[in-house]
Scaffold this active site. Structure first.
Site, PDB file in Angstrom:
ATOM      1  N   GLU A 135       0.801  -1.229   0.000  1.00 23.34           N
ATOM      2  CA  GLU A 135       0.000   0.000   0.000  1.00 23.34           C
ATOM      3  C   GLU A 135       0.840   1.289   0.000  1.00 23.34           C
ATOM      4  O   GLU A 135       0.364   2.333   0.440  1.00 23.34           O
ATOM      5  CB  GLU A 135      -0.939   0.003   1.205  1.00 23.34           C
ATOM      6  CG  GLU A 135      -1.955  -1.120   1.154  1.00 23.34           C
ATOM      7  CD  GLU A 135      -3.053  -0.919   2.181  1.00 23.34           C
ATOM      8  OE1 GLU A 135      -4.170  -0.577   1.769  1.00 23.34           O
ATOM      9  OE2 GLU A 135      -2.783  -1.076   3.388  1.00 23.34           O
ATOM     10  N   HIS A 139      -0.435   5.354   7.794  1.00 25.33           N
ATOM     11  CA  HIS A 139      -1.564   4.493   7.432  1.00 25.33           C
ATOM     12  C   HIS A 139      -1.620   3.353   8.441  1.00 25.33           C
ATOM     13  O   HIS A 139      -0.618   2.682   8.684  1.00 25.33           O
ATOM     14  CB  HIS A 139      -1.406   3.918   6.026  1.00 25.33           C
ATOM     15  CG  HIS A 139      -2.427   2.866   5.741  1.00 25.33           C
ATOM     16  ND1 HIS A 139      -3.791   3.144   5.687  1.00 25.33           N
ATOM     17  CD2 HIS A 139      -2.315   1.526   5.552  1.00 25.33           C
ATOM     18  CE1 HIS A 139      -4.444   2.031   5.462  1.00 25.33           C
ATOM     19  NE2 HIS A 139      -3.580   1.027   5.381  1.00 25.33           N
ATOM     20  N   HIS A 177      -4.381   0.349  10.740  1.00 23.38           N
ATOM     21  CA  HIS A 177      -5.651  -0.356  10.902  1.00 23.38           C
ATOM     22  C   HIS A 177      -6.035  -0.303  12.381  1.00 23.38           C
ATOM     23  O   HIS A 177      -6.544  -1.271  12.923  1.00 23.38           O
ATOM     24  CB  HIS A 177      -5.514  -1.799  10.411  1.00 23.38           C
ATOM     25  CG  HIS A 177      -4.810  -1.927   9.092  1.00 23.38           C
ATOM     26  ND1 HIS A 177      -3.879  -2.895   8.820  1.00 23.38           N
ATOM     27  CD2 HIS A 177      -4.895  -1.169   7.967  1.00 23.38           C
ATOM     28  CE1 HIS A 177      -3.417  -2.742   7.584  1.00 23.38           C
ATOM     29  NE2 HIS A 177      -4.010  -1.689   7.051  1.00 23.38           N
ATOM     30  N   HIS A 186     -11.331  -1.187   6.730  1.00 22.13           N
ATOM     31  CA  HIS A 186      -9.892  -1.331   6.522  1.00 22.13           C
ATOM     32  C   HIS A 186      -9.087  -0.555   7.569  1.00 22.13           C
ATOM     33  O   HIS A 186      -8.347  -1.150   8.340  1.00 22.13           O
ATOM     34  CB  HIS A 186      -9.590  -0.857   5.088  1.00 22.13           C
ATOM     35  CG  HIS A 186      -8.150  -0.861   4.707  1.00 22.13           C
ATOM     36  ND1 HIS A 186      -7.719  -0.619   3.425  1.00 22.13           N
ATOM     37  CD2 HIS A 186      -7.015  -1.039   5.425  1.00 22.13           C
ATOM     38  CE1 HIS A 186      -6.403  -0.676   3.365  1.00 22.13           C
ATOM     39  NE2 HIS A 186      -5.952  -0.926   4.565  1.00 22.13           N
TER      40      HIS A 186
HETATM   41 ZN   LIG Z   1      -3.965  -0.963   5.029  1.00 23.06          ZN
END
Ligand SMILES: [Zn+2]
Length: 245
Positions: free
Chosen positions: A81, A100, A102, A172
């Site tokens: 990603e 980023h 989760h 996500h």
């Molecule tokens: Zn991710």
């Protein structure tokens, strides 16, 4: 070592620390990543090779361009990603760092349409009035693995982010940006904390949120005190590591 080498070495050191802090604060675990825009070349950014953030050391930090390509052709695997980072840096010249993750308390707000994450306390004032939610189905249909796997999806995510400081990814996680690395880390930590507190408060009854003006004023105050939290988290992360190494 000339001045620019020293600046990059300083960025690498702080990026390694950011990886460890985000793990110690429960924002990332085996997954999630943090990057910083290259101090000399704004069309590049620094990001670890694909690995658990808590284990990142300076030799793991790679340099990417805005196509998501490793500029020295390092053959070690990259994060799938990484296009989140490349496309946010492309779309937002003001952004100098991206997280980023989760982180778990945020996820419910990405999947319940009527639940909008909003600042419930002063430390999350940076969230402002609203935080968008990115729906990958609109760009890639309903059978993806939900990952931002290429530049096209990264660009779609950054269009959803617009000028906000955070965007949730449905089912996500979230992506948070900052004008510097410490600010992005601070925001990622307090986005998660706000989500937890907001969910707790909603169980009790009607919630009074910060007004837009309160949120803006609190964000300015917090900005001036950010290093206090950073110093603590760094100390905590180093202690945490010393137990295991
Ligand atoms: Zn991710």
């Amino acid at each position: 070592m000339d001045n620019s080498d020293e600046r990059i070495a300083g960025q690498v050191k702080e990026l390694v620390a950011a990886n460890h802090v985000l793990f110690a604060r429960g924002v990332v675990d085996g997954f999630g990543h943090v990057s910083v825009r290259h101090a000399i070349d704004p069309a590049r950014f620094l990001l670890s090779r694909s690995m658990a953030p808590a284990l990142v050391a300076s030799g793991d930090i790679l340099t990417y361009d805005l196509e998501g390509r490793e500029v020295r052709d390092d053959t070690r695997p990259s994060y799938i990603e990484r296009f989140i980072h490349s496309e946010v840096y492309r779309a937002r010249p003001d952004v100098m760092a991206v997280v980023h993750s989760h982180s778990p308390a945020v996820i419910p707000f990405s999947v319940v349409k009527s639940a909008t994450i909003r600042p419930v306390y002063h430390l999350a004032g940076f969230l402002g009035e609203s935080t968008p939610v990115y729906e990958i189905r609109e760009d890639a249909g309903d059978s993806t693995d939900l990952l931002i796997r290429d530049s096209r999806l990264g660009a779609a995510l950054s269009r959803c982010l617009k000028q906000h400081v955070a965007v949730l990814l449905r089912g996500h996680g979230s992506t948070v940006v900052g004008e510097n690395l410490r600010q992005a880390v601070f925001r990622a930590v307090y986005l998660e904390m706000n989500a937890r507190i907001q969910a707790d408060a909603l169980q009790l009854g009607e919630v009074t949120y910060l007004t837009a003006e309160e949120a803006a004023a609190a964000a300015i105050t917090n900005e001036r005190q950010m290093d206090r939290a950073w110093d603590l988290w760094l100390w905590e992360a180093e202690r945490h590591r010393s137990i295991y190494t």
